[in-house]
Design an enzyme around this catalytic site. Structure first.
Site, PDB file in Angstrom:
ATOM      1  N   ASP A  54       1.020  -1.640  -0.191  1.00  0.00           N
ATOM      2  CA  ASP A  54       0.028  -0.436  -0.344  1.00  0.00           C
ATOM      3  C   ASP A  54       1.197   1.516   0.365  1.00  0.00           C
ATOM      4  O   ASP A  54       1.759   1.775   1.209  1.00  0.00           O
ATOM      5  CB  ASP A  54      -0.393   0.190   0.958  1.00  0.00           C
ATOM      6  CG  ASP A  54      -2.059  -0.512   1.471  1.00  0.00           C
ATOM      7  OD1 ASP A  54      -1.490  -2.293   0.976  1.00  0.00           O
ATOM      8  OD2 ASP A  54      -3.066  -1.011   1.699  1.00  0.00           O
ATOM      9  N   ASN A  95      -4.061   4.035  -0.645  1.00  0.00           N
ATOM     10  CA  ASN A  95      -4.317   5.498   0.488  1.00  0.00           C
ATOM     11  C   ASN A  95      -3.215   5.929  -0.247  1.00  0.00           C
ATOM     12  O   ASN A  95      -2.587   6.949   0.550  1.00  0.00           O
ATOM     13  CB  ASN A  95      -3.588   4.470   0.857  1.00  0.00           C
ATOM     14  CG  ASN A  95      -4.196   3.371   2.065  1.00  0.00           C
ATOM     15  OD1 ASN A  95      -3.881   2.786   2.385  1.00  0.00           O
ATOM     16  ND2 ASN A  95      -5.614   3.676   3.304  1.00  0.00           N
ATOM     17  N   HIS A 104     -10.894   1.599   0.345  1.00  0.00           N
ATOM     18  CA  HIS A 104     -10.446   3.376   0.955  1.00  0.00           C
ATOM     19  C   HIS A 104     -10.465   3.495  -1.241  1.00  0.00           C
ATOM     20  O   HIS A 104     -10.113   4.615  -1.001  1.00  0.00           O
ATOM     21  CB  HIS A 104      -8.876   3.625   1.732  1.00  0.00           C
ATOM     22  CG  HIS A 104      -8.920   3.987   3.036  1.00  0.00           C
ATOM     23  ND1 HIS A 104      -9.619   4.943   3.305  1.00  0.00           N
ATOM     24  CD2 HIS A 104      -8.745   2.290   3.769  1.00  0.00           C
ATOM     25  CE1 HIS A 104      -9.617   3.485   4.909  1.00  0.00           C
ATOM     26  NE2 HIS A 104      -8.545   3.452   4.555  1.00  0.00           N
ATOM     27  N   HIS A 143      -6.989  -8.248  -0.101  1.00  0.00           N
ATOM     28  CA  HIS A 143      -6.892  -6.815   0.741  1.00  0.00           C
ATOM     29  C   HIS A 143      -7.911  -7.029   1.728  1.00  0.00           C
ATOM     30  O   HIS A 143      -9.215  -6.750   1.813  1.00  0.00           O
ATOM     31  CB  HIS A 143      -7.003  -5.281  -0.371  1.00  0.00           C
ATOM     32  CG  HIS A 143      -7.301  -4.714   0.881  1.00  0.00           C
ATOM     33  ND1 HIS A 143      -5.768  -3.718  -0.100  1.00  0.00           N
ATOM     34  CD2 HIS A 143      -7.622  -4.045   0.906  1.00  0.00           C
ATOM     35  CE1 HIS A 143      -6.002  -2.594   0.791  1.00  0.00           C
ATOM     36  NE2 HIS A 143      -6.998  -2.462   1.319  1.00  0.00           N
ATOM     37  N   HIS A 199      -0.812  -2.691   6.004  1.00  0.00           N
ATOM     38  CA  HIS A 199       0.374  -1.660   6.265  1.00  0.00           C
ATOM     39  C   HIS A 199       1.579  -2.154   6.425  1.00  0.00           C
ATOM     40  O   HIS A 199       2.765  -1.449   7.054  1.00  0.00           O
ATOM     41  CB  HIS A 199       0.384  -0.082   6.354  1.00  0.00           C
ATOM     42  CG  HIS A 199      -0.671   0.234   5.532  1.00  0.00           C
ATOM     43  ND1 HIS A 199      -0.972   1.480   5.357  1.00  0.00           N
ATOM     44  CD2 HIS A 199      -1.313  -0.228   4.892  1.00  0.00           C
ATOM     45  CE1 HIS A 199      -1.438   1.833   5.072  1.00  0.00           C
ATOM     46  NE2 HIS A 199      -2.983   0.378   3.915  1.00  0.00           N
TER      47      HIS A 199
HETATM   48 FE   LIG Z   1      -4.119   0.471   2.763  1.00  0.00          FE
HETATM   49 FE   LIG Z   2      -7.281  -1.284   2.998  1.00  0.00          FE
END
Ligand SMILES: [Fe+2]
Ligand SMILES: [Fe+2]
Length: 260
Positions: free
Chosen positions: A9, A41, A69, A151, A178
């Protein structure tokens, strides 16, 4: 043989700076056939804009994957349908804008890449296992190598999808937390796996953002603004080699660099 580089990410400007700093050298040294990155992100830590997508593709990324996201910036709806370089999770309801999987040809090899959301500690979504089955029997059968960006939060769910797809896909690569895990391996059927690739972003942070905001949320249980200020950066990725004839992975290597 074919190879891919998959970047975790990308979080905000420090993430994009880390990519701009590290990626040209990596491409020159390792010469991957395809570069994929999770970009949910990439714009200010939440969502992605067309300008940011262009910046990432100009840096050498062939395909950007999404996650929970992906919809954070409203302008996504203006370009996601026409973009062939951006995936959103495939297991949203039918009729959702954008695409969840794609077949890309590079250097004579056809790659099927899919982005799938998990359901453990995540918001309700269609079954990731049946979604993966459908992709394998539809687009996957026309491709030499299938790569799944899974994810989600829980390592158990990530391992479960990898074993479900063992021998049927070239790689199941975890994103979303992350934080890079040190469990990269090849499953017996030839599927490369890692629970989470990690991120490209601010090193002194909580998941890519300044520690103050998340800390305030944990300590007070009140809403708090999240900010990203920069400084040292982290670059996390995996490099995977495949045998094209069988679509199976030969090796998976973690990349974990701290840069200025
Ligand atoms: Fe993320
Ligand atoms: Fe995510």
């Amino acid at each position: 043989m074919a190879s891919i580089l998959f970047i975790g990410d990308i979080v905000g400007k420090p993430g994009r700076e880390a990519v701009n700093k590290v990626l040209p050298g990596l491409i020159a040294r390792r010469n991957p056939d395809l570069v994929i990155a999770n970009g949910e992100n990439a714009a200010g830590g939440a969502g992605i804009t067309e300008k940011v997508l262009d910046e990432l593709t100009e840096a050498g990324i062939d395909l950007v994957t999404g996650g929970n996201h992906i919809w954070d910036r409203k302008e996504i709806f203006q370009f996601i349908d026409s973009s062939e370089q951006l995936l959103r999770p495939a297991n949203y309801p039918e009729g959702t804008p954008g695409r969840g999987s794609i077949v890309i040809e590079r250097n004579g090899t056809r790659y099927c890449i899919a982005n799938i959301l998990g359901r453990v500690f995540m918001r309700p979504i269609d079954c990731p296992f049946s979604c993966a089955n459908k992709i394998c029997t539809a687009q996957g059968k026309d491709a030499d190598i299938t790569i799944i960006d899974f994810h989600t939060e829980a390592t158990s769910e990530k391992q479960a999808l990898a074993w479900h797809l063992n021998g049927r896909v070239g790689a199941v690569i975890g994103t979303h937390t992350h934080v890079q895990t040190a469990d990269e391996r090849i499953l017996p059927g030839g599927t490369a796996y890692i629970s989470d690739v990690g991120m490209a972003g601010q090193y002194n942070s909580i998941l890519g953002v300044d520690p103050e905001g998340p800390l305030k949320r944990f300590l007070t249980q009140l809403p708090a603004e999240l900010s990203i200020t920069g400084g040292r950066k982290l670059f996390n990725a995996v490099f995977i080699d495949f045998e094209v004839r069988t679509g199976k992975a030969l090796s998976i290597e973690r990349i974990n660099s701290i840069i200025k």
